[in-house]
Motif scaffolding. Sequence first.
Motif, PDB file in Angstrom:
ATOM      1  N   PRO A  54       7.473   9.139   0.646  1.00 42.04           N
ATOM      2  CA  PRO A  54       6.471   8.228   0.092  1.00 42.04           C
ATOM      3  C   PRO A  54       7.077   6.828  -0.100  1.00 42.04           C
ATOM      4  O   PRO A  54       8.172   6.688  -0.647  1.00 42.04           O
ATOM      5  CB  PRO A  54       6.095   8.841  -1.250  1.00 42.04           C
ATOM      6  CG  PRO A  54       6.681  10.215  -1.253  1.00 42.04           C
ATOM      7  CD  PRO A  54       7.811  10.212  -0.285  1.00 42.04           C
TER       8      PRO A  54
ATOM      9  N   SER B   2       0.841  -1.192   0.000  1.00 44.21           N
ATOM     10  CA  SER B   2       0.000   0.000   0.000  1.00 44.21           C
ATOM     11  C   SER B   2       0.880   1.248   0.000  1.00 44.21           C
ATOM     12  O   SER B   2       2.011   1.231   0.473  1.00 44.21           O
ATOM     13  CB  SER B   2      -0.933  -0.006   1.205  1.00 44.21           C
ATOM     14  OG  SER B   2      -0.183  -0.072   2.401  1.00 44.21           O
ATOM     15  N   ASP B   3       0.342   2.320  -0.560  1.00 42.21           N
ATOM     16  CA  ASP B   3       1.052   3.599  -0.542  1.00 42.21           C
ATOM     17  C   ASP B   3       0.969   4.168   0.869  1.00 42.21           C
ATOM     18  O   ASP B   3      -0.085   4.138   1.504  1.00 42.21           O
ATOM     19  CB  ASP B   3       0.436   4.580  -1.525  1.00 42.21           C
ATOM     20  CG  ASP B   3       0.683   4.194  -2.974  1.00 42.21           C
ATOM     21  OD1 ASP B   3       1.608   3.408  -3.232  1.00 42.21           O
ATOM     22  OD2 ASP B   3      -0.049   4.678  -3.853  1.00 42.21           O
TER      23      ASP B   3
ATOM     24  N   SER C 250      11.083   2.819  -0.784  1.00 39.89           N
ATOM     25  CA  SER C 250      10.861   4.183  -1.259  1.00 39.89           C
ATOM     26  C   SER C 250      10.304   4.154  -2.674  1.00 39.89           C
ATOM     27  O   SER C 250      10.779   3.404  -3.526  1.00 39.89           O
ATOM     28  CB  SER C 250      12.176   4.966  -1.236  1.00 39.89           C
ATOM     29  OG  SER C 250      12.030   6.204  -1.896  1.00 39.89           O
ATOM     30  N   ILE C 251       9.293   4.975  -2.910  1.00 38.47           N
ATOM     31  CA  ILE C 251       8.689   5.038  -4.236  1.00 38.47           C
ATOM     32  C   ILE C 251       9.665   5.651  -5.235  1.00 38.47           C
ATOM     33  O   ILE C 251       9.774   5.205  -6.370  1.00 38.47           O
ATOM     34  CB  ILE C 251       7.361   5.816  -4.195  1.00 38.47           C
ATOM     35  CG1 ILE C 251       6.321   4.975  -3.446  1.00 38.47           C
ATOM     36  CG2 ILE C 251       6.874   6.183  -5.598  1.00 38.47           C
ATOM     37  CD1 ILE C 251       4.997   5.653  -3.198  1.00 38.47           C
TER      38      ILE C 251
ATOM     39  N   HIS D   7       6.076   2.333  -0.615  1.00 40.59           N
ATOM     40  CA  HIS D   7       5.155   1.205  -0.743  1.00 40.59           C
ATOM     41  C   HIS D   7       5.462   0.346   0.472  1.00 40.59           C
ATOM     42  O   HIS D   7       6.637   0.093   0.773  1.00 40.59           O
ATOM     43  CB  HIS D   7       5.426   0.388  -2.005  1.00 40.59           C
ATOM     44  CG  HIS D   7       5.085   1.096  -3.275  1.00 40.59           C
ATOM     45  ND1 HIS D   7       3.805   1.434  -3.629  1.00 40.59           N
ATOM     46  CD2 HIS D   7       5.879   1.525  -4.274  1.00 40.59           C
ATOM     47  CE1 HIS D   7       3.812   2.037  -4.796  1.00 40.59           C
ATOM     48  NE2 HIS D   7       5.071   2.115  -5.221  1.00 40.59           N
ATOM     49  N   GLU D   8       4.415  -0.109   1.184  1.00 43.57           N
ATOM     50  CA  GLU D   8       4.694  -0.859   2.402  1.00 43.57           C
ATOM     51  C   GLU D   8       3.840  -2.105   2.540  1.00 43.57           C
ATOM     52  O   GLU D   8       2.701  -2.162   2.091  1.00 43.57           O
ATOM     53  CB  GLU D   8       4.552   0.016   3.635  1.00 43.57           C
ATOM     54  CG  GLU D   8       3.157   0.275   4.086  1.00 43.57           C
ATOM     55  CD  GLU D   8       3.074   1.018   5.417  1.00 43.57           C
ATOM     56  OE1 GLU D   8       4.087   1.216   6.099  1.00 43.57           O
ATOM     57  OE2 GLU D   8       1.951   1.401   5.756  1.00 43.57           O
TER      58      GLU D   8
ATOM     59  N   CYS E 161       9.121  -1.302   4.059  1.00 41.60           N
ATOM     60  CA  CYS E 161       8.875  -0.184   3.139  1.00 41.60           C
ATOM     61  C   CYS E 161       9.964  -0.075   2.085  1.00 41.60           C
ATOM     62  O   CYS E 161      11.142  -0.268   2.380  1.00 41.60           O
ATOM     63  CB  CYS E 161       8.834   1.135   3.922  1.00 41.60           C
ATOM     64  SG  CYS E 161       7.652   1.168   5.273  1.00 41.60           S
TER      65      CYS E 161
END
Length: 152
Positions: A62, A40-41, A80-81, A64-65, A78
């Motif tokens: 930001p 999820s973001d 990093s985007i 994605h986790e 996580c």
Amino acid sequence: MYRLALLLLSVAALAPAQPAAAATPATLTSVIDEALATGSDALLPAILSVPLGLSNDESATPVHELVAQTGHITHRFCVSISHRHEILMLNVEEDSGVTNAYLLSAAGKLRKAVTQAGQGAAVTIPRAHAAAAFFAERDYWSDRLRPRTATH
């Protein structure tokens, strides 16, 4: 001479073994791929982003986790985007409100660790002091997504 050899073998057998986690870094490629594909973001707050070196302007990062729960501990993995090589693992002890965050390489090596209690400032943990907890968290994620073999 024979007795000396037996004594040395006995001492070697009794010496504490190094943990497997310390010997070979776990590969986290499948966990990274899973986080990018289905994670999820979310935003890593600045209170952790800045001391970990992910942000220098007091802004959240930001990511994605993936999130998992074991007892009273929430585990977050996580990526990093904007920079896939910026990988983090966090665990939050719900009872105490303490967050431990680990910045690591894609090969699974610890780059930096911080701890933060409640709303207080994050404090850097020396790598030597963070190693055991880091290995446990890294192994948690590595084992969680490892393909299971079917048993009959």
